[in-house]
Design a protein around this motif. Structure first.
Motif, PDB file in Angstrom:
ATOM      1  N   MET A 720       6.603  -3.129   2.321  1.00 35.05           N
ATOM      2  CA  MET A 720       5.186  -2.760   2.341  1.00 35.05           C
ATOM      3  C   MET A 720       4.926  -1.412   1.676  1.00 35.05           C
ATOM      4  SD  MET A 720       4.624  -1.713   6.336  1.00 35.05           S
ATOM      5  CE  MET A 720       5.439  -0.275   7.051  1.00 35.05           C
ATOM      6  N   SER A 721       5.961  -0.570   1.544  1.00 37.16           N
ATOM      7  CA  SER A 721       5.770   0.716   0.887  1.00 37.16           C
ATOM      8  C   SER A 721       5.749   0.599  -0.632  1.00 37.16           C
ATOM      9  CB  SER A 721       6.884   1.688   1.301  1.00 37.16           C
ATOM     10  OG  SER A 721       6.853   1.914   2.693  1.00 37.16           O
ATOM     11  N   ASP A 722       6.173  -0.550  -1.145  1.00 33.20           N
ATOM     12  CA  ASP A 722       6.250  -0.743  -2.593  1.00 33.20           C
ATOM     13  C   ASP A 722       5.251  -1.769  -3.118  1.00 33.20           C
ATOM     14  OD1 ASP A 722       8.534   0.985  -2.747  1.00 33.20           O
ATOM     15  OD2 ASP A 722       9.753  -0.660  -1.987  1.00 33.20           O
ATOM     16  N   ASP A 723       4.591  -2.497  -2.239  1.00 34.56           N
ATOM     17  CA  ASP A 723       3.674  -3.550  -2.664  1.00 34.56           C
ATOM     18  C   ASP A 723       2.428  -3.498  -1.794  1.00 34.56           C
ATOM     19  OD1 ASP A 723       2.289  -5.911  -3.265  1.00 34.56           O
ATOM     20  OD2 ASP A 723       4.123  -7.026  -3.662  1.00 34.56           O
ATOM     21  N   GLU A 724       1.325  -3.072  -2.389  1.00 32.58           N
ATOM     22  CA  GLU A 724       0.087  -2.916  -1.626  1.00 32.58           C
ATOM     23  C   GLU A 724      -0.430  -4.240  -1.075  1.00 32.58           C
ATOM     24  OE1 GLU A 724      -1.154  -2.836  -6.071  1.00 32.58           O
ATOM     25  OE2 GLU A 724       0.519  -2.201  -4.809  1.00 32.58           O
ATOM     26  N   HIS A 725      -0.042  -5.357  -1.705  1.00 36.12           N
ATOM     27  CA  HIS A 725      -0.468  -6.661  -1.199  1.00 36.12           C
ATOM     28  C   HIS A 725       0.151  -6.933   0.170  1.00 36.12           C
ATOM     29  CE1 HIS A 725      -0.831  -6.838  -5.600  1.00 36.12           C
ATOM     30  NE2 HIS A 725      -1.850  -7.644  -5.398  1.00 36.12           N
ATOM     31  N   LEU A 726       1.416  -6.586   0.348  1.00 29.10           N
ATOM     32  CA  LEU A 726       2.090  -6.811   1.622  1.00 29.10           C
ATOM     33  C   LEU A 726       1.552  -5.870   2.696  1.00 29.10           C
ATOM     34  CD1 LEU A 726       5.767  -7.323   0.392  1.00 29.10           C
ATOM     35  CD2 LEU A 726       3.955  -9.015   0.705  1.00 29.10           C
ATOM     36  N   LEU A 727       1.334  -4.633   2.335  1.00 30.27           N
ATOM     37  CA  LEU A 727       0.740  -3.705   3.294  1.00 30.27           C
ATOM     38  C   LEU A 727      -0.656  -4.175   3.679  1.00 30.27           C
ATOM     39  CD1 LEU A 727       0.827  -1.138   4.933  1.00 30.27           C
ATOM     40  CD2 LEU A 727       0.120   0.141   2.895  1.00 30.27           C
ATOM     41  N   GLY A 728      -1.405  -4.711   2.720  1.00 32.81           N
ATOM     42  CA  GLY A 728      -2.744  -5.218   3.025  1.00 32.81           C
ATOM     43  C   GLY A 728      -2.721  -6.336   4.050  1.00 32.81           C
ATOM     44  N   LEU A 729      -1.723  -7.204   3.969  1.00 30.41           N
ATOM     45  CA  LEU A 729      -1.600  -8.277   4.962  1.00 30.41           C
ATOM     46  C   LEU A 729      -1.446  -7.717   6.362  1.00 30.41           C
ATOM     47  CD1 LEU A 729       0.797 -10.714   3.108  1.00 30.41           C
ATOM     48  CD2 LEU A 729      -1.482 -11.284   3.910  1.00 30.41           C
ATOM     49  N   LEU A 730      -0.578  -6.741   6.512  1.00 28.66           N
ATOM     50  CA  LEU A 730      -0.318  -6.172   7.841  1.00 28.66           C
ATOM     51  C   LEU A 730      -1.534  -5.391   8.345  1.00 28.66           C
ATOM     52  CD1 LEU A 730       3.337  -5.009   7.124  1.00 28.66           C
ATOM     53  CD2 LEU A 730       2.622  -6.956   8.527  1.00 28.66           C
ATOM     54  N   ILE A 731      -2.253  -4.735   7.441  1.00 26.83           N
ATOM     55  CA  ILE A 731      -3.447  -3.985   7.846  1.00 26.83           C
ATOM     56  C   ILE A 731      -4.462  -4.913   8.505  1.00 26.83           C
ATOM     57  CG2 ILE A 731      -5.482  -2.769   6.957  1.00 26.83           C
ATOM     58  CD1 ILE A 731      -3.602  -1.463   4.882  1.00 26.83           C
ATOM     59  N   GLN A 732      -4.653  -6.107   7.958  1.00 24.10           N
ATOM     60  CA  GLN A 732      -5.633  -7.039   8.543  1.00 24.10           C
ATOM     61  C   GLN A 732      -5.335  -7.311  10.010  1.00 24.10           C
ATOM     62  OE1 GLN A 732      -6.459 -10.586   5.931  1.00 24.10           O
ATOM     63  NE2 GLN A 732      -4.933  -9.573   4.652  1.00 24.10           N
ATOM     64  N   TRP A 733      -4.067  -7.580  10.317  1.00 22.64           N
ATOM     65  CA  TRP A 733      -3.695  -7.871  11.705  1.00 22.64           C
ATOM     66  C   TRP A 733      -3.953  -6.661  12.594  1.00 22.64           C
ATOM     67  CZ3 TRP A 733      -2.353 -12.655  13.324  1.00 22.64           C
ATOM     68  CH2 TRP A 733      -1.995 -13.586  12.333  1.00 22.64           C
ATOM     69  N   LEU A 734      -3.628  -5.479  12.106  1.00 23.46           N
ATOM     70  CA  LEU A 734      -3.789  -4.276  12.924  1.00 23.46           C
ATOM     71  C   LEU A 734      -5.262  -3.980  13.181  1.00 23.46           C
ATOM     72  CD1 LEU A 734      -1.065  -2.038  11.226  1.00 23.46           C
ATOM     73  CD2 LEU A 734      -0.884  -3.383  13.339  1.00 23.46           C
ATOM     74  N   VAL A 735      -6.117  -4.263  12.208  1.00 13.30           N
ATOM     75  CA  VAL A 735      -7.549  -4.048  12.398  1.00 13.30           C
ATOM     76  C   VAL A 735      -8.076  -4.953  13.514  1.00 13.30           C
ATOM     77  CG1 VAL A 735      -9.819  -4.286  11.322  1.00 13.30           C
ATOM     78  CG2 VAL A 735      -7.938  -3.232  10.049  1.00 13.30           C
ATOM     79  N   VAL A 736      -7.694  -6.222  13.478  1.00 11.34           N
ATOM     80  CA  VAL A 736      -8.164  -7.158  14.512  1.00 11.34           C
ATOM     81  C   VAL A 736      -7.612  -6.774  15.880  1.00 11.34           C
ATOM     82  CG1 VAL A 736      -8.126  -9.548  15.289  1.00 11.34           C
ATOM     83  CG2 VAL A 736      -8.415  -9.040  12.867  1.00 11.34           C
ATOM     84  N   LEU A 737      -6.373  -6.340  15.930  1.00 16.02           N
ATOM     85  CA  LEU A 737      -5.724  -6.054  17.214  1.00 16.02           C
ATOM     86  C   LEU A 737      -6.114  -4.705  17.797  1.00 16.02           C
ATOM     87  CD1 LEU A 737      -2.119  -7.375  16.448  1.00 16.02           C
ATOM     88  CD2 LEU A 737      -3.834  -8.453  17.925  1.00 16.02           C
ATOM     89  N   GLU A 738      -6.607  -3.760  16.956  1.00 13.53           N
ATOM     90  CA  GLU A 738      -6.773  -2.404  17.471  1.00 13.53           C
ATOM     91  C   GLU A 738      -8.151  -1.796  17.238  1.00 13.53           C
ATOM     92  OE1 GLU A 738      -6.684   1.929  17.561  1.00 13.53           O
ATOM     93  OE2 GLU A 738      -6.936   0.701  15.752  1.00 13.53           O
ATOM     94  N   ASP A 739      -8.835  -2.141  16.149  1.00 18.26           N
ATOM     95  CA  ASP A 739     -10.108  -1.510  15.816  1.00 18.26           C
ATOM     96  C   ASP A 739     -11.147  -1.837  16.891  1.00 18.26           C
ATOM     97  OD1 ASP A 739     -12.642  -0.831  14.642  1.00 18.26           O
ATOM     98  OD2 ASP A 739     -11.665  -0.843  12.675  1.00 18.26           O
ATOM     99  N   GLN A 740     -11.744  -0.801  17.461  1.00 22.68           N
ATOM    100  CA  GLN A 740     -12.709  -1.013  18.547  1.00 22.68           C
ATOM    101  C   GLN A 740     -13.946  -1.763  18.080  1.00 22.68           C
ATOM    102  OE1 GLN A 740     -12.095  -0.388  21.795  1.00 22.68           O
ATOM    103  NE2 GLN A 740     -10.056   0.043  20.939  1.00 22.68           N
ATOM    104  N   GLU A 741     -14.311  -1.622  16.827  1.00 21.09           N
ATOM    105  CA  GLU A 741     -15.472  -2.345  16.312  1.00 21.09           C
ATOM    106  C   GLU A 741     -15.202  -3.843  16.183  1.00 21.09           C
ATOM    107  OE1 GLU A 741     -17.622  -0.674  13.005  1.00 21.09           O
ATOM    108  OE2 GLU A 741     -16.645   1.268  13.296  1.00 21.09           O
ATOM    109  N   MET A 742     -13.960  -4.231  16.290  1.00 15.30           N
ATOM    110  CA  MET A 742     -13.580  -5.632  16.177  1.00 15.30           C
ATOM    111  C   MET A 742     -13.268  -6.255  17.542  1.00 15.30           C
ATOM    112  SD  MET A 742     -13.586  -6.531  12.881  1.00 15.30           S
ATOM    113  CE  MET A 742     -15.189  -5.714  12.949  1.00 15.30           C
TER     114      MET A 742
END
Length: 821
Positions: A720-742
């Motif tokens: 994920m540190s070398d490919d923004e596409h892979l980091l983007g995938l993980l970000i989506q899950w973290l937003v749903v699991l943690e972002d209070q607005e979600m």
């Protein structure tokens, strides 16, 4: 330089086909080596006992058996010169035959067996020669002509026998059908030993099997979708079967009996149905089975290569000369296939003697790069394109607009002209532009003396057309010629002309209306989708395949369902090209970047261009005054649709968020933009699923899919540190699991393990609302919980797998179907 958003499709790591050297257990008593999914399919223990001559079996009846330690072969076995050994089938007391099969343990042959009962096989062999056998050899059991199991014996003393008793693995190794079967015991099948009598190494029995229920005939139901395992040439491989003396090579080479031979082969499940069960592959040399490999079943459209096997020299004597190597895929018929006739790979090989002089066998990489161009030393005046403008020539019925409009006779048309110095060198001569209509000179414009590098100059709202010519209704050509007298020395004198056609009408033209589709119209655009997804074809190629119209219909309908509008109303061009045309487009685009940059930046531009050509499946950038999505169409249809949908997600970012930055910013900002586009791609498919009432992204709870998920999550974390596409995938899950607005979406997510189409769209819009200034802290904050949440993410993805009552989704939709929330 315009910023280009490139989609580098992550390559899902698929299941690994494990080499199982069935002749080679690894260490310790064989009864302790039960590892069916990694390296060894372990038979039951091989028991060894001292034996009196075969005429007196009672003398050895009660002798305690000992386990034979089985280890992999490591040397080329020697052949005895003075033959004093002999192996022969040996009937244990009360068995009546050296091999038996029964539904009960420790019983003799059962002539009739019900498939629902257990099946136990017992066999024994005897060394009735005068000397101990100190070399390795094998013992096989066959059902008909299919190898069921192979055992390796390292040594056997004179007047000793070895036995396997109550082995119960036959049903896991071969598909059995009703009827009378021949069960065979074959000793030293690869001829590693010299014996006194080579004709007494086999014994056969027959039994009848009932109620097996495996008599399915695919020809009886042509609508039945079944797997199809076929030989396959993997990327960079020379052929489907590699035989080489150079370990790791993907090119075949010369062979010698005195140099280790390495074997690899490729195969694929060319079907829309994944395989749940194990599959066996057998390797034969001159019709003698020398190796077997197994692995968990292949996923639909999965293509893999075997691990390199380097043991052929150790399991069979190889004589100099010609030999035939044969690979049998699904050799034990465990998999019911749509075509059972395409499972064989054959190759004629020649082994020599002595050492080999090996050449370099690395496959030659195709070099798409071109030499770095020479930097420009002169200006280059060309027709210019401003972002949001309709081109170098624009004509409208209104002032202050920079887009073309309909034209009516008698009304005053307003013309804009744009010129660009596409160079890093200034022009110090007068910039003259001639404007023609239908080859009649209308006006000569002087746009000034000095034009700086990469500068745009334009004429706005020139309104003297009607003073110069009387126009008739119809099509007319407007043409601009830059530097018509060649006063300016340029790097290219052949790109000074631009021509565009416009239509004048009598009376007022109808106003262009925003597109609104009815449900019937949307259904018409999507009615071919499911057939398209099952059409295992690329979207377009140079051989005449072309599904672009059907694909664009699907994309337009899906975009409309998500956004309420057609992409035909957006300022975007969508180009689905053959690979050759895609590469040519990339070359042309980057040629402009060389023109506009200092030579110190050439290498980075060259590297970026090569990266796009090698890995890019699609991209979005701004060119010729509008956004453009360019896709390599020589991928499967569903993948091409998904790639364009992804890029439409990038397009939509700027529509929803007018202050959206598309510049070259931080890595976290790039990853967040990829997260947005990925979620739009998933939203696109979810809305289509809802509309057509079909599940396109459901997948079965098979070992292969569980492995797919687990291995790819590990890969995402590692890369994920070398490919923004892979980091983007993980970000989506973290937003749903943690972002209070979600939090509302999180409740739905926890209940359903995935978001609905509407919730997916809300997640996308929430991600797009995050500004570039906020992105760094936002992503960094989410990543703090990544490793504590990765197990939850894995469990949520695994819970999407369906145990029963499903139609397996498209192989090309696994990425949005499984790896996005």
């Amino acid at each position: 330089m315009y910023f280009m958003v490139v989609l580098f499709r992550p390559v899902l790591i698929l299941t690994v086909f494990s080499a199982v050297l069935i002749a080679c257990n690894t260490s310790g008593p064989v009864t302790d080596l039960v590892t069916p999914t990694t390296a060894i399919i372990t038979p039951a223990a091989v028991g060894s006992q001292s034996a009196s001559p075969t005429s007196d079996p009672e003398a050895i009846k009660n002798v305690q058996a000992r386990n034979v330690k089985v280890t992999p072969p490591t040397i080329i076995p020697a052949v005895a010169k003075n033959v004093k050994t002999n192996l022969t089938p040996f009937a244990l007391n009360g068995r009546g035959s050296a091999i038996s099969i029964s539904e009960f343990q420790d019983k003799s042959v059962s002539r009739q067996i019900d498939y629902g009962d257990q099946m136990y096989i017992t066999w024994a062999i005897l060394n009735n020669g005068y000397e101990d056998i100190v070399d390795m050899f094998f013992v096989d059991v066959y059902l008909g002509n299919i190898l069921v199991e192979r055992w390796q014996i390292d040594e056997l003393a004179a007047n000793q026998y070895v036995s396997v008793q109550n082995w119960d693995g036959i049903r896991n190794r071969v598909r059995m059908i009703d009827g009378i079967h021949n069960l065979s015991l074959v000793i030293d099948p690869t001829g590693l030993l010299n014996e006194v009598n080579e004709s007494d190494n086999r014994v056969d029995i027959q039994f009848e099997l009932n109620n097996a229920g495996n008599n399915l005939n695919p020809q009886e139901d042509p609508t039945l979708v079944l797997p199809d395992i076929v030989p396959w040439v993997l990327p960079d491989w020379e052929s489907t079967l590699i035989t080489t003396s150079d370990s790791g090579s993907v090119l075949s080479s010369k062979l010698s009996r005195d140099v280790q031979t390495h074997i690899r082969f490729g195969f694929s499940n060319q079907s829309l149905v994944s395989i749940q069960d194990d599959m066996w592959v057998y390797i034969y040399l001159d019709d003698i089975l020398i190796n077997a490999q197994s692995g968990k079943g292949l996923l639909a459209e999965e293509s893999i290569g075997s691990k390199e096997w380097s043991g052929i020299n150790t399991v069979i004597p190889i004589h100099p000369g010609k030999h035939k190597l044969r690979i049998e895929l699904d050799a034990t018929n465990l998999i019911i296939e749509s075509d059972e006739t395409n499972n064989v790979i054959e190759k004629e090989l020649i082994w020599s003697e002595g050492p080999l002089e090996l050449d370099g066998y690395d496959i030659e990489k195709i070099d798409d790069t071109q030499s770095t161009p020479s930097p420009l030393t002169l200006p280059n005046l060309v027709p210019g394109w401003r972002d949001g403008w309709d081109g170098p020539i624009i004509i409208s019925d209104s002032q202050g607009t920079f887009t073309d409009s309909s034209l009516s006779l008698g009304e005053v048309p307003f013309i804009d002209l744009v010129v660009h110095n596409r160079s890093i060198v200034r022009s110090e001569y007068p910039l003259i532009v001639d404007l023609y209509i239908d080859d009649l000179l209308l006006e000569r414009f002087n746009l000034g003396e000095i034009m700086e590098p990469n500068e745009l100059r334009w004429v706005s709202d020139w309104d003297k057309v009607n003073n110069s010519v009387d126009l008739d209704a119809g099509v007319h050509a407007l043409k601009m010629i830059i530097d018509p007298d060649n006063l300016v020395m340029e790097s290219d004198e052949n790109d000074n002309i631009y021509e565009k056609h416009f239509t004048w009408i009598v009376g007022k033209s109808d106003q262009i209306e925003i597109i609104n589709y009815t449900e019937q119209e949307l259904s018409g655009k999507l009615d071919k989708l499911e057939k398209l997804l099952t059409t295992r074809s690329v979207a377009i190629n140079s051989d005449g395949i072309d599904f672009r119209n059907e694909i664009l219909d699907v994309l337009d309908a899906g975009y409309y369902l998500v956004t309420g509008g057609s992409f035909l109303d957006e300022r975007v061009d969508i180009l689905i090209l053959t690979r050759q045309d895609f590469l040519a487009w990339v070359d042309d685009y980057y040629s402009e970047q060389f023109d506009l940059n200092d030579v110190s930046k050439y290498q980075s531009i060259l590297d970026e261009r090569q990266r796009v050509k090698e890995r890019g499946s699609g991209l979005k950038t701004n060119r010729f005054g509008k956004d453009v999505i360019v896709v390599n169409g020589e991928y499967m249809i569903a993948d091409v649709i998904g790639t364009v949908a992804h890029e439409l997600g990038h397009l939509r970012q700027g529509i929803l968020n007018p202050i959206y930055s598309d510049g070259r910013s931080s890595y976290y900002w790039k990853a967040l933009k990829e997260a947005q586009a990925q979620q739009f791609e998933r939203t696109f498919w979810l809305y289509i699923e809802d509309f057509i009432g079909a599940n396109l992204m459901e997948y079965p709870d098979y070992y292969g899919f569980r492995t797919l998920i687990q291995k790819n999550l590990i890969s995402f974390l590692d890369n994920m540190s070398d490919d923004e596409h892979l980091l983007g995938l993980l970000i989506q899950w973290l937003v749903v699991l943690e972002d209070q607005e979600m939090s509302n979406l999180r409740s739905e997510f926890n209940e359903r393990t995935q978001l609905s189409s509407v919730s997916s769209r809300l997640l996308y819009e929430h991600l797009v609302s995050i500004t570039e200034d906020e992105s760094e802290d936002y992503v960094r904050d989410k990543l703090k919980i990544l490793y504590s949440q990765i197990t939850t993410i894995e469990e949520l993805i695994l819970s999407r797998l369906i145990k029963d009552g499903f139609t397996e989704g498209s192989p090309d939709l696994r990425f949005p179907g499984l790896f996005m929330p």
